[in-house]
Design a protein around this motif. Sequence first.
Motif, PDB file in Angstrom:
ATOM      1  N   ARG A 153       0.792  -1.217   0.000  1.00 29.45           N
ATOM      2  CA  ARG A 153       0.000   0.000   0.000  1.00 29.45           C
ATOM      3  C   ARG A 153       0.834   1.283   0.000  1.00 29.45           C
ATOM      4  NH1 ARG A 153      -5.160   0.289   0.727  1.00 29.45           N
ATOM      5  NH2 ARG A 153      -5.262  -1.771   1.630  1.00 29.45           N
ATOM      6  N   VAL A 154       0.487   2.176  -0.904  1.00 30.95           N
ATOM      7  CA  VAL A 154       1.001   3.543  -0.913  1.00 30.95           C
ATOM      8  C   VAL A 154      -0.234   4.439  -0.845  1.00 30.95           C
ATOM      9  CG1 VAL A 154       2.267   5.303  -2.181  1.00 30.95           C
ATOM     10  CG2 VAL A 154       3.001   2.922  -2.313  1.00 30.95           C
ATOM     11  N   SER A 155      -0.299   5.322   0.150  1.00 33.32           N
ATOM     12  CA  SER A 155      -1.466   6.176   0.350  1.00 33.32           C
ATOM     13  C   SER A 155      -1.079   7.640   0.282  1.00 33.32           C
ATOM     14  CB  SER A 155      -2.079   5.933   1.735  1.00 33.32           C
ATOM     15  OG  SER A 155      -2.443   4.602   1.908  1.00 33.32           O
ATOM     16  N   GLU A 156      -1.917   8.420  -0.365  1.00 36.99           N
ATOM     17  CA  GLU A 156      -1.780   9.871  -0.349  1.00 36.99           C
ATOM     18  C   GLU A 156      -2.775  10.377   0.696  1.00 36.99           C
ATOM     19  OE1 GLU A 156       0.576  11.316  -2.044  1.00 36.99           O
ATOM     20  OE2 GLU A 156       1.093   9.512  -3.175  1.00 36.99           O
ATOM     21  N   ILE A 157      -2.297  11.162   1.645  1.00 37.27           N
ATOM     22  CA  ILE A 157      -3.121  11.569   2.780  1.00 37.27           C
ATOM     23  C   ILE A 157      -3.149  13.086   2.914  1.00 37.27           C
ATOM     24  CG2 ILE A 157      -3.359  11.471   5.307  1.00 37.27           C
ATOM     25  CD1 ILE A 157      -1.877   8.753   5.148  1.00 37.27           C
ATOM     26  N   GLU A 158      -4.343  13.617   3.109  1.00 38.75           N
ATOM     27  CA  GLU A 158      -4.503  15.003   3.543  1.00 38.75           C
ATOM     28  C   GLU A 158      -5.037  14.918   4.966  1.00 38.75           C
ATOM     29  OE1 GLU A 158      -6.290  18.936   1.698  1.00 38.75           O
ATOM     30  OE2 GLU A 158      -7.896  17.644   2.465  1.00 38.75           O
ATOM     31  N   ARG A 178      -8.694  15.309  14.560  1.00 38.85           N
ATOM     32  CA  ARG A 178      -8.253  15.457  13.177  1.00 38.85           C
ATOM     33  C   ARG A 178      -9.206  14.742  12.243  1.00 38.85           C
ATOM     34  NH1 ARG A 178      -3.803  11.055  13.956  1.00 38.85           N
ATOM     35  NH2 ARG A 178      -4.950   9.302  13.125  1.00 38.85           N
ATOM     36  N   ILE A 179      -9.126  15.149  10.982  1.00 33.22           N
ATOM     37  CA  ILE A 179      -9.824  14.455   9.902  1.00 33.22           C
ATOM     38  C   ILE A 179      -8.795  14.114   8.842  1.00 33.22           C
ATOM     39  CG2 ILE A 179     -12.118  15.418  10.318  1.00 33.22           C
ATOM     40  CD1 ILE A 179     -11.521  17.508   8.136  1.00 33.22           C
ATOM     41  N   ARG A 180      -9.071  13.047   8.107  1.00 36.80           N
ATOM     42  CA  ARG A 180      -8.158  12.611   7.047  1.00 36.80           C
ATOM     43  C   ARG A 180      -8.922  12.249   5.792  1.00 36.80           C
ATOM     44  NH1 ARG A 180      -3.936   8.337   9.762  1.00 36.80           N
ATOM     45  NH2 ARG A 180      -2.406   9.878  10.426  1.00 36.80           N
ATOM     46  N   ARG A 181      -8.279  12.567   4.684  1.00 38.60           N
ATOM     47  CA  ARG A 181      -8.713  12.090   3.373  1.00 38.60           C
ATOM     48  C   ARG A 181      -7.580  11.192   2.911  1.00 38.60           C
ATOM     49  NH1 ARG A 181      -7.649  12.584  -1.942  1.00 38.60           N
ATOM     50  NH2 ARG A 181      -9.424  12.618  -3.372  1.00 38.60           N
ATOM     51  N   ARG A 182      -7.855   9.912   2.700  1.00 38.52           N
ATOM     52  CA  ARG A 182      -6.816   8.955   2.304  1.00 38.52           C
ATOM     53  C   ARG A 182      -7.189   8.340   0.970  1.00 38.52           C
ATOM     54  NH1 ARG A 182      -3.856   4.410   5.790  1.00 38.52           N
ATOM     55  NH2 ARG A 182      -3.345   6.305   6.871  1.00 38.52           N
ATOM     56  N   GLU A 183      -6.257   8.433   0.015  1.00 41.59           N
ATOM     57  CA  GLU A 183      -6.479   7.859  -1.306  1.00 41.59           C
ATOM     58  C   GLU A 183      -5.411   6.818  -1.568  1.00 41.59           C
ATOM     59  OE1 GLU A 183      -7.043   9.232  -5.968  1.00 41.59           O
ATOM     60  OE2 GLU A 183      -6.781  10.749  -4.408  1.00 41.59           O
ATOM     61  N   ASP A 184      -5.852   5.624  -1.961  1.00 41.50           N
ATOM     62  CA  ASP A 184      -4.919   4.564  -2.322  1.00 41.50           C
ATOM     63  C   ASP A 184      -5.557   3.730  -3.433  1.00 41.50           C
ATOM     64  OD1 ASP A 184      -6.732   2.792  -1.071  1.00 41.50           O
ATOM     65  OD2 ASP A 184      -5.618   2.827   0.808  1.00 41.50           O
ATOM     66  N   ALA A 185      -4.997   2.573  -3.698  1.00 44.32           N
ATOM     67  CA  ALA A 185      -5.488   1.742  -4.792  1.00 44.32           C
ATOM     68  C   ALA A 185      -6.942   1.312  -4.593  1.00 44.32           C
ATOM     69  CB  ALA A 185      -4.598   0.510  -4.946  1.00 44.32           C
ATOM     70  N   ASP A 186      -7.416   1.312  -3.343  1.00 47.66           N
ATOM     71  CA  ASP A 186      -8.797   0.912  -3.052  1.00 47.66           C
ATOM     72  C   ASP A 186      -9.798   2.053  -3.196  1.00 47.66           C
ATOM     73  OD1 ASP A 186      -7.919  -1.655  -2.470  1.00 47.66           O
ATOM     74  OD2 ASP A 186      -7.661  -1.221  -0.336  1.00 47.66           O
ATOM     75  N   GLY A 187      -9.316   3.273  -3.423  1.00 46.87           N
ATOM     76  CA  GLY A 187     -10.209   4.413  -3.568  1.00 46.87           C
ATOM     77  C   GLY A 187      -9.924   5.495  -2.545  1.00 46.87           C
ATOM     78  N   VAL A 188     -10.925   6.315  -2.269  1.00 48.95           N
ATOM     79  CA  VAL A 188     -10.796   7.443  -1.339  1.00 48.95           C
ATOM     80  C   VAL A 188     -11.660   7.163  -0.119  1.00 48.95           C
ATOM     81  CG1 VAL A 188     -11.141   9.922  -1.028  1.00 48.95           C
ATOM     82  CG2 VAL A 188     -10.407   9.052  -3.247  1.00 48.95           C
ATOM     83  N   ARG A 189     -11.068   7.380   1.069  1.00 52.14           N
ATOM     84  CA  ARG A 189     -11.804   7.215   2.322  1.00 52.14           C
ATOM     85  C   ARG A 189     -11.596   8.460   3.175  1.00 52.14           C
ATOM     86  NH1 ARG A 189      -8.924   3.045   1.503  1.00 52.14           N
ATOM     87  NH2 ARG A 189      -7.528   3.285   3.253  1.00 52.14           N
ATOM     88  N   PHE A 190     -12.578   8.754   3.997  1.00 44.29           N
ATOM     89  CA  PHE A 190     -12.517   9.900   4.897  1.00 44.29           C
ATOM     90  C   PHE A 190     -12.733   9.400   6.313  1.00 44.29           C
ATOM     91  CE2 PHE A 190     -14.070  11.228   0.784  1.00 44.29           C
ATOM     92  CZ  PHE A 190     -13.284  12.337   0.508  1.00 44.29           C
ATOM     93  N   GLU A 219     -17.584  12.440   2.350  1.00 44.31           N
ATOM     94  CA  GLU A 219     -16.923  13.644   1.853  1.00 44.31           C
ATOM     95  C   GLU A 219     -17.630  14.931   2.279  1.00 44.31           C
ATOM     96  OE1 GLU A 219     -14.772  15.381  -2.137  1.00 44.31           O
ATOM     97  OE2 GLU A 219     -16.325  13.856  -2.382  1.00 44.31           O
ATOM     98  N   PRO A 220     -18.979  14.997   2.243  1.00 43.25           N
ATOM     99  CA  PRO A 220     -19.627  16.245   2.668  1.00 43.25           C
ATOM    100  C   PRO A 220     -19.289  16.610   4.124  1.00 43.25           C
ATOM    101  CG  PRO A 220     -21.182  14.866   1.474  1.00 43.25           C
ATOM    102  CD  PRO A 220     -19.952  14.034   1.705  1.00 43.25           C
ATOM    103  N   GLU A 221     -19.263  15.614   5.016  1.00 41.84           N
ATOM    104  CA  GLU A 221     -18.925  15.899   6.416  1.00 41.84           C
ATOM    105  C   GLU A 221     -17.454  16.292   6.554  1.00 41.84           C
ATOM    106  OE1 GLU A 221     -19.524  14.238  10.926  1.00 41.84           O
ATOM    107  OE2 GLU A 221     -20.058  12.937   9.254  1.00 41.84           O
ATOM    108  N   TYR A 222     -16.583  15.634   5.779  1.00 38.86           N
ATOM    109  CA  TYR A 222     -15.157  15.992   5.779  1.00 38.86           C
ATOM    110  C   TYR A 222     -14.989  17.469   5.405  1.00 38.86           C
ATOM    111  CZ  TYR A 222     -10.256  16.128   4.364  1.00 38.86           C
ATOM    112  OH  TYR A 222      -8.927  16.469   4.233  1.00 38.86           O
ATOM    113  N   LEU A 223     -15.661  17.898   4.345  1.00 42.43           N
ATOM    114  CA  LEU A 223     -15.538  19.288   3.893  1.00 42.43           C
ATOM    115  C   LEU A 223     -16.122  20.267   4.909  1.00 42.43           C
ATOM    116  CD1 LEU A 223     -16.398  18.758   0.117  1.00 42.43           C
ATOM    117  CD2 LEU A 223     -14.134  19.170   1.133  1.00 42.43           C
ATOM    118  N   ARG A 224     -17.209  19.871   5.572  1.00 37.84           N
ATOM    119  CA  ARG A 224     -17.799  20.720   6.610  1.00 37.84           C
ATOM    120  C   ARG A 224     -16.845  20.848   7.800  1.00 37.84           C
ATOM    121  NH1 ARG A 224     -20.126  19.896  11.175  1.00 37.84           N
ATOM    122  NH2 ARG A 224     -20.379  17.662  10.945  1.00 37.84           N
ATOM    123  N   LEU A 225     -16.296  19.726   8.256  1.00 38.23           N
ATOM    124  CA  LEU A 225     -15.372  19.754   9.395  1.00 38.23           C
ATOM    125  C   LEU A 225     -14.071  20.483   9.053  1.00 38.23           C
ATOM    126  CD1 LEU A 225     -15.837  16.122  10.763  1.00 38.23           C
ATOM    127  CD2 LEU A 225     -16.412  18.264  11.945  1.00 38.23           C
TER     128      LEU A 225
END
Length: 141
Positions: free
Chosen positions: A39-44, A56-68, A90-96
């Motif tokens: 696994r290689v993940s791009e994280i915000e 904290r909140i995280r947006r994690r994107e990897d080969a399986d897709g995007v998770r919040f 995603e809507p709650e992630y953007l609100r937070l």
Amino acid sequence: VSLMEFDKKLEIERRFIIAKPTAADLEAIRRECDARGLRVSEIEQVYLFSLGATHRIRRREDADGVRFSETVKRRVDGMSAEELEREIGEPEYLRLKEKIRPGSRPIIKTRYSFFAYWCNASGCRGTSRICKSFGCKFCWL
């Protein structure tokens, strides 16, 4: 949000110091991870305003897709923390995200999850090329 919506776990902090890899080293690691299906993940990661806890909140994107996810951590002692975590949309992630801690900004990082899979799974004991290059201590723990 009810605390019942969070998964509760006790986290024991473990951190490992390795020699700083070059950009070429990181690209070689990424190719190796891809070749081995690791696994290689791009994280915000965004830290939110909170009293008495790390929120904290995280947006994690990897080969399986995007998770919040949303995480709240409270220190138990010097090495342990109680961690409450839940998946969010995603809507709650953007609100937070609008509640970012004053004076901070999102942290963007790439996580290479290979030592736990590679070293322990293969019984490496520090002999792999990557462990030799970066002084991996994970194998012996």
